[in-house]
Write an enzyme that holds these catalytic residues in place. Structure first.
Site, PDB file in Angstrom:
ATOM      1  N   GLY A 115      12.675   9.645  17.545  1.00  0.00           N
ATOM      2  CA  GLY A 115      11.260   9.407  17.791  1.00  0.00           C
ATOM      3  C   GLY A 115      10.418   9.287  16.546  1.00  0.00           C
ATOM      4  O   GLY A 115       9.245   8.956  16.617  1.00  0.00           O
ATOM      5  N   CYS A 116      11.002   9.541  15.392  1.00  0.00           N
ATOM      6  CA  CYS A 116      10.259   9.399  14.136  1.00  0.00           C
ATOM      7  C   CYS A 116      10.239   7.922  13.737  1.00  0.00           C
ATOM      8  O   CYS A 116      11.208   7.208  13.936  1.00  0.00           O
ATOM      9  CB  CYS A 116      10.901  10.224  13.023  1.00  0.00           C
ATOM     10  SG  CYS A 116      10.682  11.990  13.220  1.00  0.00           S
ATOM     11  N   GLN A 117       9.135   7.504  13.152  1.00  0.00           N
ATOM     12  CA  GLN A 117       8.993   6.123  12.690  1.00  0.00           C
ATOM     13  C   GLN A 117      10.000   5.829  11.588  1.00  0.00           C
ATOM     14  O   GLN A 117      10.592   4.766  11.544  1.00  0.00           O
ATOM     15  CB  GLN A 117       7.575   5.912  12.191  1.00  0.00           C
ATOM     16  CG  GLN A 117       7.276   4.511  11.716  1.00  0.00           C
ATOM     17  CD  GLN A 117       5.812   4.353  11.325  1.00  0.00           C
ATOM     18  OE1 GLN A 117       4.968   5.137  11.718  1.00  0.00           O
ATOM     19  NE2 GLN A 117       5.523   3.333  10.543  1.00  0.00           N
ATOM     20  N   SER A 118      10.205   6.768  10.701  1.00  0.00           N
ATOM     21  CA  SER A 118      11.183   6.647   9.616  1.00  0.00           C
ATOM     22  C   SER A 118      12.433   7.422  10.007  1.00  0.00           C
ATOM     23  O   SER A 118      12.414   8.218  10.932  1.00  0.00           O
ATOM     24  CB  SER A 118      10.615   7.246   8.329  1.00  0.00           C
ATOM     25  OG  SER A 118       9.419   6.618   7.981  1.00  0.00           O
TER      26      SER A 118
END
Length: 139
Positions: free
Chosen positions: A50-53
């Site tokens: 779920g993290c962008q990075s």
């Protein structure tokens, strides 16, 4: 030093900076100071979903205390996980599980992040608590 004391110390340090760009530079610096994570640990099961990075997080128990290791392909994200590691690394699982992580809201960092990056802070905290729960049976 208790988790609450470490949180207050970090907030005091961040409050020394007058604007958010200086705070982010400080956070990025914390990320650069993280010990290198073994690239062999950059595996799918260690990715925080779920993290962008990409953010890899690993934990292990040493003498009834949890040690956290992390890396990211983004400097700001690596700095954000470094904040949590600074607070929770070396603590006992029960202390991590009961820690109030709302201190992150007091940093003022979320206000200047894209919603997906701000949500990443919650995901990081949740994953660290999940590791604490899983490892609590080993203490």
């Amino acid at each position: 030093m208790s988790i609450a004391d470490k949180q207050q110390q970090l907030l005091d340090e961040l409050n020394l900076f007058q604007d958010w760009t200086e705070r982010y530079e400080y956070v990025i610096g914390l990320g650069k100071q993280l010990p290198a994570m073994d690239p062999a640990l950059h595996t799918e099961d260690r990715l925080i979903k779920g993290c962008q990075s990409q953010v890899w997080l690993d934990a292990r128990i040493e003498d009834s205390h949890i040690r956290f290791f992390a890396d990211s392909d983004s400097l700001i994200t690596k700095g954000m996980i470094a904040l949590f590691i600074r607070i929770l690394d070396g603590e006992k699982p029960d202390a991590i599980l009961t820690a109030d992580m709302s201190f992150i809201d007091k940093t003022g960092l979320k206000e200047h992040l894209a919603p997906t990056r701000a949500n990443a802070l919650n995901l990081m905290s949740a994953q660290m608590k999940k590791y604490a729960l899983e490892l609590s049976s080993n203490t």
